[in-house]
Structures are given as structure tokens and as C-alpha cells.
Design a protein around this motif. Sequence first.
Motif, short mmCIF file in Angstrom:
data_model
loop_
_atom_site.label_atom_id
_atom_site.label_comp_id
_atom_site.label_asym_id
_atom_site.label_seq_id
_atom_site.Cartn_x
_atom_site.Cartn_y
_atom_site.Cartn_z
N VAL A 1 0.84 -1.20 0.00
CA VAL A 1 0.00 0.00 0.00
C VAL A 1 0.88 1.26 0.00
O VAL A 1 0.57 2.25 -0.68
N LYS A 2 1.99 1.22 0.73
CA LYS A 2 2.89 2.38 0.74
C LYS A 2 3.48 2.61 -0.65
O LYS A 2 3.62 3.76 -1.09
N ALA A 3 3.81 1.54 -1.37
CA ALA A 3 4.32 1.71 -2.73
C ALA A 3 3.28 2.39 -3.61
O ALA A 3 3.61 3.29 -4.40
N ALA A 4 2.01 1.99 -3.47
CA ALA A 4 0.94 2.64 -4.23
C ALA A 4 0.83 4.12 -3.83
O ALA A 4 0.62 4.99 -4.69
N ASN A 5 0.96 4.40 -2.55
CA ASN A 5 0.93 5.78 -2.06
C ASN A 5 2.02 6.61 -2.72
O ASN A 5 1.77 7.74 -3.20
N GLN A 6 3.22 6.07 -2.78
CA GLN A 6 4.35 6.81 -3.35
C GLN A 6 4.19 7.03 -4.85
O GLN A 6 4.66 8.03 -5.38
N LEU A 7 3.54 6.09 -5.51
CA LEU A 7 3.25 6.25 -6.93
C LEU A 7 2.30 7.44 -7.14
O LEU A 7 2.54 8.30 -7.99
N ILE A 8 1.24 7.49 -6.36
CA ILE A 8 0.26 8.58 -6.48
C ILE A 8 0.89 9.92 -6.14
O ILE A 8 0.71 10.93 -6.84
N VAL A 9 1.66 9.96 -5.05
CA VAL A 9 2.27 11.22 -4.61
C VAL A 9 3.25 11.75 -5.66
O VAL A 9 3.25 12.94 -5.99
#
Length: 294
Positions: free
Chosen positions: A170-178
Motif C-alpha cells: 500500500v505504501k508503494a501505491a501511495n508513493q506512486l500517487i504522490v
Amino acid sequence: MSTIAFIGLGIMGSPMAVHLAKAGHRVVGYNRSPERTAALVEAGGTAADSIAKAVAGADVVAVMVPDSPDVQAVLAGEDGVFEHAPAGALIIDFSSIRPDVTTALAAQAAERGFRLIDAPVSGGEAGAVNAALSIMVGGASEDFESARPILDVVGKTVVHVGPNGSGQTVKAANQLIVAGNIQLLAEAIIFLEAYGVDTAAAVEVLGGGLAGSAVLNQKAQKMLDRSFEPGFRIDLHHKDLGIVTSAAREAGVVTPLGAVVAQLMASARANGDGGLDHSGLLRGVERLSGRPSQ
């Protein structure tokens, strides 16, 4: 109240450890650069000069270090946590690392009699300082519940997202969006400046519509001011996008925009901007547009 060993007192770890100490927990901090323990000591915590001394007698071991090899060294390395922490200790890894590394470390921890959850955070330095982090937690539900009183001290949005490794995914997805948001915000600001628009007014009205976001709220002014003191460094976001692209490839998932922004992040780093805040992606847009940095 718990006895907490907190390993890694950098931009994020230091304020988090301070909050835990002020909440009444006994916090013993360790950092490779000893001067980073000063804020914790001032808040009522104590400093240790080794991991072994930090974890002695700890109920909980919190880890906040930069990358997968760092977490592996802290936990499973010589004189690391697995060698010295009391049996049954709960390990909370706040670091952002590869999901597969987390899964492997959780298995090693279980074999050694420890409980490990991955609890990467989002919110940057401001979120850590204000105890307003978003925390995505992977691990057994009972271990999440055990950790909840500690997580609630440092986070505002705390969610159990699945078994070990899920928090890192989920953190990887967060960093992609950010990263995508920051890049597009940077492009929009350079576009507005090229037309001589009142950019402060433009940012205000954009923030009130569908274009509004936490990224716009926190990063637009840094871009307008060309003030890139790091809250979250380009170096670290480059690392995180490497995790995203690798994990996406492994899963057979295509992330075309993510691949582009990963290359732009790598370019920023190659141009010497790795130590800047990730809002410094604006400088890359300036370079590509042939506009001198202000």
C-alpha cells in the motif's frame, strides 16, 4: 505504558520517538549518528550507543531506517535486533521497503519468537511532527491490535490492510500517487508562470476545485518559493519508485505514468537534486523547458 526501543532517529523517526516519550512510554533511542538522539533525550527518553543496549528489556522495537538493506541489517544482522531483543517482543517496522523483504523478515522473526508488523507511514516530516501520519499496517490482526496504542500516538489514520507485506504494498501505491501528483503540480506551476499568471491566486483557486489535493496544499508554496528544504528527499522517493516498478513488473501490472515519473525522479537525482525535497521535481521541469532555475 511500554518500553520501546526506537532505532533510526532521522527526519521522521526523531519526532515520532519524541511523541512516544511525551505520551509516557519509556523510549530508548539508537541512531548511527549519536547527535540525532538529542531531541528524544530532551523529551524524557534515553539514548543508547548500540542496538543491543537499545533493545535490552524492550517490549516493542520500532524501526525507521531508509531502505531494505538497512532494515535487514538492523533486524537480522550481526548484533541486530533478532540477536538481542527479548523473546516475544513486538517489532514495528515504520520503514518503507520492498514487500518481499518484509515478508521474509516477518518469517525470520516468527522463527526467533518475535512478532513483526510492517507499518510504513505517509505524511512526511510535517505529519511526523504533528503526529498526523497515515499508517498502513501489514501483519497478523492480533499483532496490529497490540501495536495500536503506539501507532495511535504517532498517526492520525491507522489502518490494518492485510498480512505481512501488505503495508509495504500500500505504501508503494501511495508513493506512486504522490510522485505523479508532485510532477503534475510542478508542470502546472511552470505553465502558469510562463503566461505571467498570478500563481499564488491560481494555486488558491485550483486548491478549491477538483485539482485540490494534500500535495497541492503542502508542496505548491515550496515550489512557488523555490524552497526545497527536505521534508521527504528525492533520494528516498527515487528508492520508493524503484520498489513500485519492480513490484509492478513482478505482478505483471503496467504503470506507464509511474514509469515516466520514476525516470524524472532519477533524472532529478542524476542532476544533483537528490538531497532536496521531492517538490524539487519542479527544477526538472525548468531544465526540460529551458528555463533557468529561480
